[in-house]
Structure formats: structure tokens, C-alpha cells
Design an enzyme around this catalytic site. Structure first.
Site, PDB file in Angstrom:
ATOM      1  N   SER A 135       0.617  -1.075   0.085  1.00  0.00           N
ATOM      2  CA  SER A 135       0.069   0.187   0.064  1.00  0.00           C
ATOM      3  C   SER A 135       0.849   1.022  -0.056  1.00  0.00           C
ATOM      4  CB  SER A 135      -0.776   0.006   1.225  1.00  0.00           C
ATOM      5  OG  SER A 135      -1.692   1.301   1.259  1.00  0.00           O
ATOM      6  N   TYR A 148      -1.550   0.143  10.720  1.00  0.00           N
ATOM      7  CA  TYR A 148      -1.745  -0.322   9.171  1.00  0.00           C
ATOM      8  C   TYR A 148      -0.710  -0.235   8.386  1.00  0.00           C
ATOM      9  CZ  TYR A 148      -3.714  -0.734   4.698  1.00  0.00           C
ATOM     10  OH  TYR A 148      -3.856  -0.940   3.322  1.00  0.00           O
TER      11      TYR A 148
END
Length: 250
Positions: A135, A148
Site C-alpha cells: 500500500s 496499518y
């Protein structure tokens, strides 16, 4: 010979679209996820070139059992798409729920690493491919991204270190790093079922769609064997970079 690819997180979003795209392109695909009933729906659509595999990446025992349960004709896995992952919450670190942190770490890091380790001997033998779903959060920090983002930074570095270890084997490794992506359950999971909050994030954003990621995965797999794409960062044109904030005392 038709290649066999294992795709995690196959019951929705990116994983679902990846399975569709790869089967259409002639691959045999093992779709792995916790929700077997969803995978059975995909099996009805894709037919004999798709095998549904119930798999919970947060349990190493379940991963072992799942891989051992594969029929003989599905045992020889050429490539692995580590797509499964999640974000939970968007709270500041000092206000976050540690249980959410733990779930993200177990899925995004431990589960990904364990499954990769389990399949690497086969992948090395068959000179296959490992594609990890990273990501942009692994590169660019943002408020509430805390754990995250840290898990995706792990995925980025793990991918590069795999390349260092696998040099000379012919195995390719890519970290695919999407930005704002809609059409998935990602934000619905992050906001714990708050549909309105999830939808607001994508309104008017022309975000990345699962089909875009699926086509990118296919493109990666079909590059010449002597090429390795180390990292591939993708954003929608509507997303860019902002100024670094500075807190000033009154």
C-alpha cells in the site's frame, strides 16, 4: 503447462477480481479466504479452473491444514498473490484499540509471512512469482494509519529482502502498492460496518477499482521471466500529495 496461482483474500474486492482475470487468461487459480460460501459462488462462475480453499491467515495451524487439504492436482503451486489484508480503525495511536492492532499485525504480517514461507520451496522449484499487496501507506504516513501503515512498510521491506535471498533462483517478487481504492470491503471493514462513512471516502474520487488491480497483476505475471518489477505504486489521478502539517503553539 498451465500455471497454478494461489490468491488470498479471494472472497471479495481485489482478490475476487484477480481470480476472475487470471482464470479468464488461462491460469488455474486457488482462491483462499475465510468465507468459503463466497468462494463457492466464485467457483460456480469460474468452473473447473478455480479451486475454493477455506483459509484463515491468523492461524498457522489452519494454514497448514488448508494447504494439506489441497487435492494432488492442485498441490503444485507456481505463484502466490498475497492479497489478503485489512485495516481496522482510523484512531490516533493513543486512542486506538490494541486488539485491532494485533489483528492487523497477525493478518498483514504474520499470516502473509507464514504462507509465503510455507509455499516458497514449491515456488523456487517452479521458478514462480510472489506478488505482495502492499500500500502507499507503507511509504507515506497519515494520521490514524499507525499500525496499518507499519504493516505495509513491513510488506515492502519483506518483499525486497525476499528478492535478496532469491537471487539466482528465477523467482520474481513484486510489492504492489495501491493508493485510494474503492469497490472493495476495505473501508467498510476499517470503519466496522459504517456504510455511510465508508462511502463518503470515495464520493467523487474516481478511485482505483478491483479490475484495475486485477489487470495489473496479470500484466506482472506475463512479463518476461528475466524482468522483475520490485515495487509498483499506483494512485488514481484524483489522489496526490499534500503539504507536511506543522503544529504551532499559540
Amino acid at each position: 503447462m498451465v500455471e497454478t496461482v494461489l490468491v488470498t483474500g479471494a472472497s471479495a474486492g481485489f482478490g475476487w477480481a484477480i481470480c476472475q482475470e487470471l482464470v479468464k487468461a488461462g491460469y488455474r487459480v486457488i482462491g483462499a479466504a475465510r468465507r468459503l460460501e463466497k468462494l463457492q459462488d466464485l467457483k460456480e462462475e469460474l468452473g473447473d479452473s478455480f479451486y475454493p480453499l477455506a483459509l484463515d491467515l491468523t492461524s498457522t495451524e489452519n494454514v497448514n491444514q488448508g494447504l494439506a487439504s489441497l487435492p494432488n492436482e492442485w498441490q503444485e503451486i507456481d505463484s502466490l498473490i498475497n492479497n489478503a489484508g485489512l485495516a481496522l480503525g482510523l484512531d490516533k495511536a493513543q486512542e486506538a484499540n490494541f486488539g485491532d492492532w494485533e489483528t492487523m499485525m497477525m493478518t498483514n504480517m504474520v499470516g502473509l509471512a507464514y504462507l509465503t514461507h510455507a509455499l516458497l520451496p514449491k515456488i523456487v522449484e517452479r521458478q514462480g512469482y510472489v506478488i505482495n499487496m502492499g500500500s502507499i501507506a507503507g511509504t507515506y504516513p497519515y494520521p490514524g494509519g499507525n499500525i496499518y501503515g507499519a504493516t505495509k512498510a513491513f510488506v515492502k521491506q519483506f518483499s525486497l529482502n525476499l528478492r535478496a535471498d532469491l537471487v539466482g533462483t528465477g523467482v520474481r517478487v513484486t510489492n504492489l502498492e495501491p493508493g485510494l481504492a474503492g469497490g472493495t470491503e476495505f473501508s467498510l471493514v476499517r470503519f466496522k460496518g459504517d456504510q455511510d462513512k465508508a462511502e463518503q471516502l470515495y464520493q467523487g474520487a474516481n478511485s482505483i477499482q478491483p479490475k484495475d488491480i486485477a489487470r495489473t497483476i496479470l500484466w506482472l505475471l506475463e512479463q518476461p521471466a528475466h524482468l522483475n518489477i520490485n515495487r509498483l505504486e499506483i494512485m488514481p489521478t484524483s489522489q496526490s500529495f499534500g503539504p507536511l502539517p506543522v503544529h504551532r503553539e499559540p
